[in-house]
Enzyme design. Structure first.
Site, PDB file in Angstrom:
ATOM      1  N   LYS B  77       0.859  -1.190   0.000  1.00 32.87           N
ATOM      2  CA  LYS B  77       0.000   0.000   0.000  1.00 32.87           C
ATOM      3  C   LYS B  77       0.892   1.235   0.000  1.00 32.87           C
ATOM      4  O   LYS B  77       1.940   1.266   0.663  1.00 32.87           O
ATOM      5  CB  LYS B  77      -0.879  -0.020   1.257  1.00 32.87           C
ATOM      6  CG  LYS B  77      -1.909   1.098   1.339  1.00 32.87           C
ATOM      7  CD  LYS B  77      -2.775   0.936   2.593  1.00 32.87           C
ATOM      8  CE  LYS B  77      -3.912   1.939   2.657  1.00 32.87           C
ATOM      9  NZ  LYS B  77      -4.774   1.730   3.830  1.00 32.87           N
ATOM     10  N   SER B 152      -9.836   1.596   2.985  1.00 33.76           N
ATOM     11  CA  SER B 152      -8.959   2.386   2.156  1.00 33.76           C
ATOM     12  C   SER B 152      -7.889   1.597   1.406  1.00 33.76           C
ATOM     13  O   SER B 152      -7.341   2.080   0.416  1.00 33.76           O
ATOM     14  CB  SER B 152      -8.279   3.443   3.017  1.00 33.76           C
ATOM     15  OG  SER B 152      -7.350   2.842   3.895  1.00 33.76           O
ATOM     16  N   SER B 176      -9.919  -0.765   7.203  1.00 36.27           N
ATOM     17  CA  SER B 176      -9.306  -0.564   5.878  1.00 36.27           C
ATOM     18  C   SER B 176      -8.581  -1.755   5.293  1.00 36.27           C
ATOM     19  O   SER B 176      -8.168  -1.723   4.136  1.00 36.27           O
ATOM     20  CB  SER B 176      -8.353   0.628   5.915  1.00 36.27           C
ATOM     21  OG  SER B 176      -9.084   1.831   5.899  1.00 36.27           O
TER      22      SER B 176
END
Lengths: 105, 491
Positions: B77, B152, B176
């Site tokens: 990420k 997210s 997330s």
């Protein structure tokens, strides 16, 4: 917590934007005023909970703050250079910003 | 649509093939890079092709053999700080930020011999539940590109579900990792707070953030957890706890029927009545209940539990997360790193520069949360909002402690609904409600995972959330492995 519904007027919005150091357009301010009111009115749900005598917590898992020895750790010259070079305006390994002393604050 | 974990090669499978000399690490990396090049889900923000190929080329199986995932690919990420590799956190304000250091998790991934394919798309500063708020365009659900992959950690979930990387790492502040894992039909784990170092993770809400893996199955998830967990002196909240051999635990369970039976029979499952109320999609409910029944049929005991303050958890989160975020994001001032915007006025003050840089650099949702947090912490409102929220947080935590006296794990849906159509949730509050089952876990710092437990009639994945007491990751992974076995058998 305020028991009446919170009303966010333009002055409160301006103050909050200023505290947050955010430049916002009029349209953005109008949108965020509505959004904040809506979200805060949802948050008012917390008023239903009796919290008399409840200690507030800031971590889910209790933990002691771990301290390290107070010894300086030397940074190599190349690291200073690398760190400062992340700035969009640095000169002589120092950050350049608009005038602070003697200018507007 | 079938669940991807049945079709794609897992990291542990690649690893045994690489170690056996059937395929080279380079050939594996090339295969994934080829797929990434053709990707239409916008999962990656930057691809690390040259460095990945170079690392794969010099990979020596003789040295890497001892490490469980050495030689296999991973993707990160874009909230994980990578030295010399652009780290944007999905924001325009960090569009050109190339960090001079590695976060601890990135160092652990490197030391573990994993090969970084690149940096993955995400909601800006991890604030979002749909992958739509990235400054680099929305991430799409691999199974149906008109829909969202969740957020997210949109890129990390979509990359694993889309077979662009066998494993990825994301972050979880209010769901997330688990929510996108659920939407994408993969396994995603949020470890106990303190289990994985937060040093070198772009901070959102420091008392809630944790790094964790996405994987195709429990085995890969366990091996990734083994790789990234452990004490780190660079994170003052890092736990000084031994890291169990998660991979061995899962493998024993998979290979040994007697052990599986023993585990199932000793497992006490708690079902929170508050998680099965109105708002829960009927197909999600059925899938979750079927999974619980399967475990029960195999000997697990099931008790209904009470999490009396769970309905207030989202309101607590709405205050706590944004308050912490408003403080954490104060560092983006245009001075030391990130975007600097100078107003047009001839004589500009330092404050005007801050305001302009932040006004231009941050996106809509990030500004909304900074404003909300600034307000909740401001003079005259602090006690009414922040302190009150921290008191209710204490009650949410107590609720979990009481519940775990009666059960080993809590099972329930990860999200109220499966993936939704992009653009379908314009109202911020409606968007936040996606995280209603995941947020309480972060407030309490507990470990949890989401695993695929079925599909809707239209083929959308459904996720089951497994929550445990602090540092019980092994039990969660064993529960996941047991249920995977039972679901596979059921077909």
């Amino acid at each position: 917590m305020a028991s009446e519904k919170l009303f966010i007027d333009r002055a409160l919005m301006d103050k909050t934007a200023r505290l947050a150091r955010l430049q916002l357009s009029d349209d953005e301010k109008n949108m965020y005023m509505r959004d904040l009111e809506k979200i805060l009115s949802y948050v008012d749900l917390l008023n239903q909970v009796n919290t008399d005598g409840v200690e507030p917590i800031v971590h889910g898992i209790p933990q002691e703050t771990r301290m390290r020895e107070d010894e300086p750790r030397a940074l190599e010259d190349k690291h200073t250079k690398e760190i400062v070079s992340c700035s969009s305006d640095a000169i002589y390994e120092q950050y350049r910003v608009p005038q602070v002393i003697g200018g507007e604050t | 649509m079938t669940l991807p974990r049945h079709e794609f090669t897992k990291s542990w499978e690649w690893k045994s093939r690489i170690d056996a000399g059937d395929i080279s690490a380079k050939a594996v990396v090339e295969e994934y890079l080829g797929r990434i090049e053709k990707d239409s889900t916008n999962s990656f923000i930057s691809v690390n092709a040259d460095a990945a190929l170079k690392a794969a080329e010099i990979y020596d199986p003789a040295i890497g053999k001892a490490k469980p995932l050495a030689g296999t690919p991973v993707a990160l990420k874009d909230a994980l700080i990578t030295k010399g590799l652009k780290t944007t956190a999905g924001s325009k304000i960090l569009e050109n930020y190339i960090p001079p250091y590695n976060g601890t998790v990135v160092t652990k991934v490197d030391d573990g011999g994993l090969i970084n394919l690149g940096k993955l798309n995400m909601d800006e500063f991890a604030m979002g539940s749909s992958g739509e708020s990235s400054a680099f365009g929305r991430t799409k659900l691999p199974q149906d590109e008109s829909r969202v992959p969740g957020g997210s950690s949109s890129g990390p979930a979509a990359a694993v579900a889309g077979n662009l990387s066998p494993i990825s790492l994301g972050t979880d502040t209010g769901g997330s990792i688990r929510q996108p894992a659920s939407f994408c039909g993969v396994v995603g784990m949020k470890p106990t707070y303190g289990r994985v170092s937060r040093y070198g993770v772009v901070a959102f809400a420091s008392s809630l953030d944790q790094v964790g893996p996405f994987a195709l199955d429990s085995m890969d998830c366990a091996l990734a957890m083994e790789t990234i967990s452990g004490f780190d002196e660079m994170d003052s909240t890092s736990a000084q706890m031994r890291v169990p051999a998660y991979g061995d635990a899962v493998q024993f369970l998979r290979e040994d029927a007697a052990r599986r039976e023993k585990f199932s029979k000793s497992l006490r499952i708690g079902i929170p009545k508050q998680y099965f109320k109105e708002g829960l999609d009927a197909e999600v409910r059925t899938s979750v209940e079927t999974s619980v029944e399967l475990l029960k049929f195999n000997g697990a005991s099931v008790v209904e539990i009470d999490l009396p303050h769970s309905e207030y958890a989202l309101a607590v989160y709405c205050v706590v997360a944004v308050s912490e975020a408003s403080a954490n994001l104060a560092r983006y001032d245009g001075v030391r790193f990130g975007l600097r915007e100078m107003p047009a006025e001839e004589k500009t003050s330092l404050d005007q520069m801050y305001e302009a840089s932040r006004g231009v650099g941050f996106g809509e949702e990030v500004k909304r949360r900074i404003l909300l947090g600034t307000f909740a912490l401001s003079s005259g409102y602090y006690d009414a909002y922040f302190k009150k929220a921290c008191q209710v947080r204490a009650l949410v935590v107590q609720g979990f402690h009481k519940a775990f006296k009666h059960c080993d794990v809590i099972l329930g849906p990860t999200t109220p609904t499966p993936s939704f159509v992009s653009g379908g949730k314009k109202d911020p509050l409606q968007m936040y409600l996606n995280d209603i089952y995941t947020v309480p876990v972060n407030l309490a710092g507990l470990p949890a995972l989401s695993m695929p437990c079925g599909e809707t009639k239209s083929g959308l994945p459904i996720g089951l959330q497994v929550v445990g007491p602090a540092f019980s990751e092994q039990v969660l992974l064993e529960t996941c492995a047991s249920l995977e076995f039972l679901l596979d058998k059921k077909g």
